[in-house]
Scaffold this motif. Sequence first.
Motif, mmCIF file in Angstrom:
data_model
loop_
_atom_site.group_PDB
_atom_site.id
_atom_site.type_symbol
_atom_site.label_atom_id
_atom_site.label_comp_id
_atom_site.label_asym_id
_atom_site.label_seq_id
_atom_site.Cartn_x
_atom_site.Cartn_y
_atom_site.Cartn_z
ATOM 1 N N GLY A 83 36.337 42.683 54.441
ATOM 2 C CA GLY A 83 35.862 42.433 53.093
ATOM 3 C C GLY A 83 36.991 41.949 52.211
ATOM 4 O O GLY A 83 38.093 42.511 52.238
ATOM 5 N N VAL A 84 36.736 40.897 51.442
ATOM 6 C CA VAL A 84 37.758 40.321 50.560
ATOM 7 C C VAL A 84 37.200 40.250 49.144
ATOM 8 O O VAL A 84 36.046 39.856 48.946
ATOM 9 N N LEU A 85 38.016 40.621 48.195
ATOM 10 C CA LEU A 85 37.618 40.647 46.788
ATOM 11 C C LEU A 85 38.582 39.806 45.972
ATOM 12 O O LEU A 85 39.789 39.800 46.232
ATOM 13 N N LEU A 86 38.037 39.092 44.989
ATOM 14 C CA LEU A 86 38.853 38.327 44.048
ATOM 15 C C LEU A 86 38.462 38.742 42.642
ATOM 16 O O LEU A 86 37.277 38.714 42.287
ATOM 17 N N ALA A 87 39.439 39.141 41.836
ATOM 18 C CA ALA A 87 39.151 39.588 40.478
ATOM 19 C C ALA A 87 40.335 39.261 39.580
ATOM 20 O O ALA A 87 41.463 39.053 40.055
ATOM 21 N N ALA A 88 40.055 39.218 38.288
ATOM 22 C CA ALA A 88 41.145 39.077 37.330
ATOM 23 C C ALA A 88 42.086 40.264 37.483
ATOM 24 O O ALA A 88 41.660 41.380 37.787
ATOM 25 N N ALA A 89 43.374 40.039 37.280
ATOM 26 C CA ALA A 89 44.372 41.081 37.523
ATOM 27 C C ALA A 89 44.061 42.358 36.758
ATOM 28 O O ALA A 89 44.199 43.460 37.295
ATOM 29 N N GLU A 90 43.621 42.231 35.517
ATOM 30 C CA GLU A 90 43.383 43.423 34.697
ATOM 31 C C GLU A 90 42.167 44.221 35.147
ATOM 32 O O GLU A 90 42.038 45.405 34.837
ATOM 33 N N ALA A 91 41.258 43.573 35.888
ATOM 34 C CA ALA A 91 40.039 44.266 36.331
ATOM 35 C C ALA A 91 40.072 44.617 37.800
ATOM 36 O O ALA A 91 39.137 45.234 38.313
ATOM 37 N N ALA A 92 41.129 44.243 38.496
ATOM 38 C CA ALA A 92 41.159 44.379 39.949
ATOM 39 C C ALA A 92 41.090 45.833 40.411
ATOM 40 O O ALA A 92 40.356 46.159 41.338
ATOM 41 N N ALA A 93 41.861 46.718 39.796
ATOM 42 C CA ALA A 93 41.916 48.104 40.257
ATOM 43 C C ALA A 93 40.541 48.763 40.205
ATOM 44 O O ALA A 93 40.116 49.422 41.156
ATOM 45 N N ALA A 94 39.834 48.588 39.094
ATOM 46 C CA ALA A 94 38.506 49.182 38.967
ATOM 47 C C ALA A 94 37.533 48.566 39.958
ATOM 48 O O ALA A 94 36.711 49.267 40.567
ATOM 49 N N ALA A 95 37.615 47.248 40.138
ATOM 50 C CA ALA A 95 36.703 46.564 41.055
ATOM 51 C C ALA A 95 36.936 47.001 42.491
ATOM 52 O O ALA A 95 35.985 47.176 43.259
ATOM 53 N N VAL A 96 38.191 47.196 42.878
ATOM 54 C CA VAL A 96 38.505 47.635 44.234
ATOM 55 C C VAL A 96 37.856 48.980 44.519
ATOM 56 O O VAL A 96 37.236 49.191 45.565
ATOM 57 N N GLY A 97 37.981 49.914 43.592
ATOM 58 C CA GLY A 97 37.380 51.232 43.789
ATOM 59 C C GLY A 97 35.870 51.202 43.847
ATOM 60 O O GLY A 97 35.240 52.069 44.454
ATOM 61 N N GLU A 98 35.277 50.194 43.235
ATOM 62 C CA GLU A 98 33.825 50.101 43.171
ATOM 63 C C GLU A 98 33.231 49.383 44.375
ATOM 64 O O GLU A 98 32.131 49.705 44.810
ATOM 65 N N VAL A 99 33.969 48.424 44.922
ATOM 66 C CA VAL A 99 33.386 47.512 45.908
ATOM 67 C C VAL A 99 33.921 47.733 47.317
ATOM 68 O O VAL A 99 33.165 47.709 48.284
ATOM 69 N N LEU A 100 35.234 47.916 47.461
ATOM 70 C CA LEU A 100 35.837 47.982 48.788
ATOM 71 C C LEU A 100 35.844 49.399 49.338
ATOM 72 O O LEU A 100 35.940 50.372 48.592
ATOM 73 N N GLU A 101 35.752 49.508 50.656
ATOM 74 C CA GLU A 101 35.725 50.806 51.324
ATOM 75 C C GLU A 101 36.776 50.832 52.415
ATOM 76 O O GLU A 101 36.970 49.857 53.129
ATOM 77 N N GLY A 102 37.452 51.970 52.560
ATOM 78 C CA GLY A 102 38.468 52.111 53.586
ATOM 79 C C GLY A 102 39.840 51.696 53.090
ATOM 80 O O GLY A 102 40.031 51.354 51.923
ATOM 81 N N PRO A 103 40.840 51.710 53.978
ATOM 82 C CA PRO A 103 42.208 51.317 53.594
ATOM 83 C C PRO A 103 42.214 49.898 53.039
ATOM 84 O O PRO A 103 41.566 49.007 53.579
ATOM 85 N N THR A 104 42.950 49.731 51.947
ATOM 86 C CA THR A 104 42.873 48.479 51.184
ATOM 87 C C THR A 104 44.269 47.961 50.849
ATOM 88 O O THR A 104 45.171 48.738 50.542
ATOM 89 N N GLY A 105 44.411 46.643 50.912
ATOM 90 C CA GLY A 105 45.647 45.994 50.482
ATOM 91 C C GLY A 105 45.375 45.079 49.308
ATOM 92 O O GLY A 105 44.354 44.385 49.278
ATOM 93 N N MET A 106 46.277 45.078 48.319
ATOM 94 C CA MET A 106 46.115 44.250 47.117
ATOM 95 C C MET A 106 47.329 43.346 46.958
ATOM 96 O O MET A 106 48.475 43.776 47.135
#
Length: 485
Positions: free
Chosen positions: A326-349
Amino acid sequence: MPPTLGALLRTPSLRLELLTGHEHLGRRVEWVAVSELTDPTPYLAGGELLLTTGVRWADSVPDLRGYVRRLAERKVAGLGFGVGVVLEQTPAQLCEAAEEFGLALLEIGRETPFIAVGKEVSRLLAKEEYEGLSRAFTAQRDLTRSALSGGPAIADRLARDLDAWVLLLASDGSVRHASPAAAAGRGADLAGELGRLRAAGPRASLSLTSGGEHVSVQPLAVGHRVRGFLAVGVDGPLGTEQRTLVNAAVSLLSLELERSASGDTERTGEGVLTALLTGALDPEHPGAALLREVLPPEPVVVAVADRADRTHPPDGVLVTEHGGRGVLLAAAEAAAAAVGEVLEGPTGMSTPVSYRDLALALAQAERAREAAGTDGVVRAADLPGGLLDLADNPVGARLAEDLLAPLTAERTSAELLASLRAYLAASGRWDSAAEALGIHRHTLRYRMRRIRELLPGDLDDPDHRAELWIALRMSGRGEGGAHRS
């Protein structure tokens, strides 16, 4: 039919006679209690029809005024006095006290056992529950049918069934639909409370009471995200049937949101992000100006995880599957919240980048994902910065092992790796490398010929030589292992 005093009096088999409290015939009977105590109130919850024979009154009549006062304060539904057991008629003092304190007083003949009154109340309670379930089933069926016409129709039906005002609110609190239309202004009154409810998550709810009006607010969730709210205002507390109906409406509205939000919008977002990551779409092209307006604003962050909830991403966030992850693209200021909402498991940013550097950001995120191991979120900015510093990172170690695997698999791997290291350190000068190893240069030439056969890359390519050197440094292989020949 609810179990009221009036319903019991209208039951011919009970042969009850109402002595006082004709104005209380509509009072609900919650249960039947039998007690001969002079003060049974500690054992009553309120709403009971209390039955007594006055067995303790035969020798000494208690303070009946105090007795009735306590029952009235306990808010019992009524008092039933059984005659013909101890006393042949209901005491006049008891009647006077009942009149004074507004307590319904019933006289029960000897031919009517108290158990018969209890059974009748139980029958009426069961009948009421069945009728309530039937009404709730019918109402839910009608509510489900209205769902075919969309969310506003569900809200309108719920408002009619509950005789209430109903609001459908977007996730930001704006009013999507009001029933009746005049209730739209209620949305502003709830704005301050929605922030708390939104932060509490999709399983929370909110109840408010103001001026006799009861307001219930339920979140409408899709997956793990709150996508809107249902607000219901009624004149009194919701009963069991009404709460069941509201819960049914919440389920239907959540399904409606999921259905309406899925489809072309999500698929388009996935396609755009995939095209950006693969280079098929150039956001820097002059013809992509309109596209840039709807993409997350720069700088942006790319995040990679094993899994992603690709349905209904938050506004301004693109999600897709790329390379099996799974890959996510978000504005830098919104990325942290979006990651917690959308991605599951170990994550790299990744670090914040411009759109021209998306390929770099994807590589950073994938490297950080590997460093995350089996849990947690790792940011590329927190990883070692220099290339050789990757030696302390599991990502670099794995890459080095993969690159050198054709050599390490050989029986003579130690000699091959030492020869490669000496050859690269000497910048390809045979005499210097052979001297450093303490072997004849022809032996070194033989080994290097074998190395060229095993490695997939070209040793004459400076990029490949640089990768091999870094891999040897990171893995620590090839240090020593020289053999004289």
